[in-house]
Design an enzyme around this catalytic site. Structure first.
Site, mmCIF file in Angstrom:
data_model
loop_
_atom_site.group_PDB
_atom_site.id
_atom_site.type_symbol
_atom_site.label_atom_id
_atom_site.label_comp_id
_atom_site.label_asym_id
_atom_site.label_seq_id
_atom_site.Cartn_x
_atom_site.Cartn_y
_atom_site.Cartn_z
ATOM 1 N N GLU A 127 0.527 -1.229 0.235
ATOM 2 C CA GLU A 127 0.182 -0.093 0.190
ATOM 3 C C GLU A 127 1.047 0.951 -0.101
ATOM 4 O OE1 GLU A 127 -3.193 0.352 0.007
ATOM 5 O OE2 GLU A 127 -2.958 -1.498 -0.197
ATOM 6 N N SER A 176 -47.559 -33.037 40.779
ATOM 7 C CA SER A 176 -47.001 -33.167 42.502
ATOM 8 C C SER A 176 -45.486 -32.392 43.070
ATOM 9 C CB SER A 176 -47.164 -34.643 42.329
ATOM 10 O OG SER A 176 -48.085 -35.219 41.602
#
Length: 797
Positions: free
Chosen positions: A71, A448
């Site tokens: 770059e 239960s």
């Protein structure tokens, strides 16, 4: 001179409009929300942009060299603008009339990426140049490069080199090879189009260019260049994989974070540490899936999930294409049956493997007829599958077995009873099949498993574990129920006069109903609210005794925690700590916590938090101040009541409906099974002093589970499998009884004191003021097991 005048004019026109570079010093990158277990295992990551910010010091030197070679090789020499590059771009523009080169330096890209748009105009380019010069005056080269390498987009939702290393190669930056670094450095030119996943050929060409530039610039030698140039293209998408499967909890955290922080929760880098214990969470997932699959296979094979037509030529290709619509769920892999043998078949998996399923993985598959009926046992593979069937396979040791996605669902939640920290939570078979979280959203009848709360209310009202209640047929005309209600025990039998301990141990329905009738429904509801249940969840009629309310597994865990911790109400929580992007704690949980050794009151209920030091005493601080102690959990159950309920629930495991849990080989287990009408819900709610765990099984559509599918058969195996792992290495725990309890010998038939020498006498524990004062007569007992001449303390109904 005209050029200089023009340049000066543009400078004085543009410079006042430039943004402040100061914002770059404290730039906040968009970092996703990450969720971890208590032991720092990644659970989930949420956010549009994948980013792992790194500092300049963390950047490998070859990676820096690769980016500069690709770059801006004069980055450390120019003042932010490379005049050579600009002249090359201008010459290209004059030669071709097209803007083929921009001449941008890395500093100019930072200016554009942080402050400017991507439009290609001369004014924007001039602004970019002047801003780059300004950035260079105020920031160091290292700071600029750090900003660039963290901000730049590199394809596949990867922003910055840290994320790119993870996404393309699944490793941190320091573990990248030279070839991999060059590959990443070649991406900025066209990251979406030319990344190695989307276009490997073009990406390899860019890698070759970067390596060539590095060699030309002297960053690598000939041998390094040759090896990197011939390295294979190994990139693929590595979405940062979850280290711990806990998608239901992840969604709970995500929803909480968005509610707390808004959409910023996804971008501001928050890290959430949950309360989950990774080993227990894994055990919970395994246990739930194993229990659901075991139930499902008991009820038969429902057939293939789909079919595909297999041509005579290239059948594997057609099969492979068909599998695109099926994903692996709950560890069950989709496959297409390719060919049959007498008692085996060959199938193609989605990853391209062909596997053989032997008879021992097929013979279970009797066809499903209804929840109570199955077809005949198969004798050949053709009785079960046909070529072209899309089926599920489960890996079993070195082989494979036929499986199917269970239609039934379940939930498991486990928490620490002293402060409510959720250690494991699974809301269903697989989050990616159904996102409905049954652990916290499914309100089901507890059956239960709700009885212990009624029994605790009865103890509070003056009943004892030896109180006699008649287990006999009864018809109720209750305005809140049907005109005539004839409840029965699950067995269909009646057992006559029964002590409360035996009634709970064996889950006698009629005793529970008579008990609730005696203490009063309104009293029971008010009492049960102490455990954290809401009145609107509880029916104001006698069916409450059989668990006809509507509760979630998490609410049941909170209720049973009161029994487990000695009588304190806690609030379940799942977020331990929230950190911001800088690692600073922005939230720390301080849940109400049980304090058994506190001096205030009996165990510290309603005790105020520590206040300032008394007057006249100087506080001397050495080092940072200690964090304040957590608030104390409120005592809601009298200690003797809590201890007696633990004793009753221990007998449920030792001698009653939960005795299957004895295979764990522990003496400190307590719990209660739960089964609703027509076996639509199956529960087991159990605990040891330091851990409460709730298991539930049922159909989302409220279909019956089938004959015999009680809590002890459908849900208890899940609880056992989980607790076997969760309690590994934890010794049995025993809590001494509180003061005010007395243990005496009683007659098991009458519940009265046993005379000296009475055969079959047992020990029972009472509150000191409730010890029986009468002795049972020694006459012969009646045929139904009662003692007609005994003087009973409580009347029979």
């Amino acid at each position: 001179m005209a050029g200089l005048v023009l340049a000066a004019g543009l400078y004085f026109y543009i410079t006042p409009q430039l943004p402040s570079v100061e914002a770059l010093r404290d730039v906040q990158f968009q970092v996703p929300l990450r969720i971890y277990s208590a032991d720092d295992q990644l659970i989930a990551e949420y956010g549009e942009k994948r980013r792992i910010p790194v500092t300049y010091e963390q950047l490998p030197q070859p990676l820096i060299q690769a980016f500069l070679a690709a770059e801006d090789d004069r980055f450390f020499k120019h003042p932010g603008v490379d005049y050579q590059g600009l002249l090359r771009a201008a010459f290209e523009l004059l030669r071709t009339g097209e803007k083929r080169q921009g001449g941008s330096t890395i500093t100019m890209q930072v200016a554009r990426n942080f402050f400017l748009s991507s439009e290609k105009t001369y004014l924007r380019k001039l602004t970019e140049i002047f801003l780059a010069l300004k950035i260079e005056r105020e920031l160091s080269k290292q700071q600029i490069l750090e900003l660039y390498l963290n901000k730049i987009y590199l394809g596949q939702r990867a922003y910055g080199v840290g994320a790119a290393a993870q996404i393309y190669y699944g490793v941190p930056l320091e573990e990248l090879s030279l070839a991999q670094m060059a590959m990443i450095a070649g991406l900025p030119k066209a990251p979406s189009r030319d990344n190695p996943v989307s276009n490997p050929l073009r990406a390899e060409q860019r890698r070759t260019y970067v390596l060539g530039r590095m060699y030309t610039l002297g960053h690598i030698d000939a041998e390094q260049y040759r090896q990197a140039l011939t390295a294979p293209i190994s990139a693929r998408v590595h979405a940062r994989s979850s280290e711990l499967e806990a998608a239901y909890v992840a969604e709970m955290v995500r929803a909480h974070m968005v509610e707390r922080y808004g959409e910023g929760a996804y971008t501001e880098g928050y890290q959430v540490r949950t309360t989950l214990d990774s080993s227990r969470q894994r055990a919970a997932s395994r246990a739930l899936r194993a229990a659901l699959m075991e139930y499902d296979q008991r009820h038969g094979y429902r057939g293939a999930e789909g079919r595909v037509s297999l041509p005579e030529t290239a059948p594997a290709e057609a099969a492979y294409e068909a599998l695109d619509d099926y994903g692996t769920l709950a560890g069950l892999a989709p496959a297409v049956v390719l060919a049959l043998e007498e008692q085996a078949f060959t199938a193609l998996l989605a990853d391209g493997r062909e596997v053989t399923v032997a008879w021992d993985g097929i013979e279970w598959a009797r066809s499903y007829l209804s929840h109570d009926r199955r077809g005949k046992a198969p004798t050949a593979a053709a009785d079960v599958v046909q070529p072209g069937d899309i089926v599920r396979l489960q890996e079993a040791g070195a082989g494979w077995r036929l499986a199917q996605l269970p239609a039934v669902e379940g939930a498991l939640v486990s928490l620490r009873p002293d402060d409510g920290a959720i250690l494991a939570l699974v809301g269903g078979l697989d989050y990616f099949r159904s996102k409905f979280n049954r652990a916290v959203q499914a309100r089901r009848q507890p059956g239960s498993s709700f009885k212990p709360f009624i029994y605790s209310a009865a103890l509070d009202k003056g009943f004892t574990a030896a109180t006699i209640i008649n287990d006999a047929p009864v018809v109720f005309d209750d305005p809140g129920l049907e005109a005539h209600w004839r409840p029965e025990n699950y067995s269909g039998r009646f057992y006559g006069p029964t002590r409360l301990r035996e009634a709970l141990t064996h889950s006698r329905n009629l005793v529970s109903i008579r008990l609730l009738q005696d203490i009063g429904v309104r009293y029971a509801i008010d009492f049960v609210k102490r455990y954290g249940f809401e009145a609107d969840q509880l029916p104001a009629n006698l069916s409450l005794a059989l668990g006809s309310g509507s509760v979630t597994p998490l609410q049941m865990a909170r209720g049973y925690a009161v029994f487990a911790n000695g009588g304190y109400r806690i609030e379940p929580y799942f977020i331990e700590r929230i950190l911001d992007a800088d690692g600073e704690t922005v939230y720390q949980a301080r849940p109400p916590t049980v304090c058994r050794d506190c001096a205030a009151g009996d165990g510290g209920e309603d005790a105020a938090e520590a206040g300032p030091a008394p007057e006249g005493i100087d506080a001397v601080l050495v080092g940072p101040p200690e964090p304040p102690p957590p608030p104390r959990a409120e005592r809601v159950l009298e200690p003797r009541n809590s201890w007696l309920m633990n004793s009753l629930l221990q007998d449920v495991v030792k001698r009653g409906t939960g005795r299957r849990a004895l295979q764990l080989g522990r003496g400190d287990l307590r719990g209660k099974t739960g089964t609703t009408n027509d076996q639509r819900d199956a529960w087991f709610c159990g605990f040891v002093p330091g851990l409460v765990s709730i298991a539930w099984v049922g159909f989302d559509e409220l279909e019956p589970l089938g004959r015999g599918e009680t809590g002890g058969r459908a849900a208890l195996p899940m609880w056992i499998d989980y607790m076997r792992s969760a309690l590994e290495g934890i010794p049995e725990q025993r809590r001494d009884p509180p003061s005010g309890l007395v243990t005496v010998r009683i007659d098991p038939v009458t519940g009265l004191l046993a005379p000296s020498g009475r055969d079959g006498a047992i020990f029972e524990t009472f509150r000191q003021e409730q010890v029986p004062t009468r002795y049972s007569r020694q006459d012969a007992v009646s045929e139904d097991g009662g003692d007609p001449q005994a003087e009973t303390v409580e009347p029979l109904f």
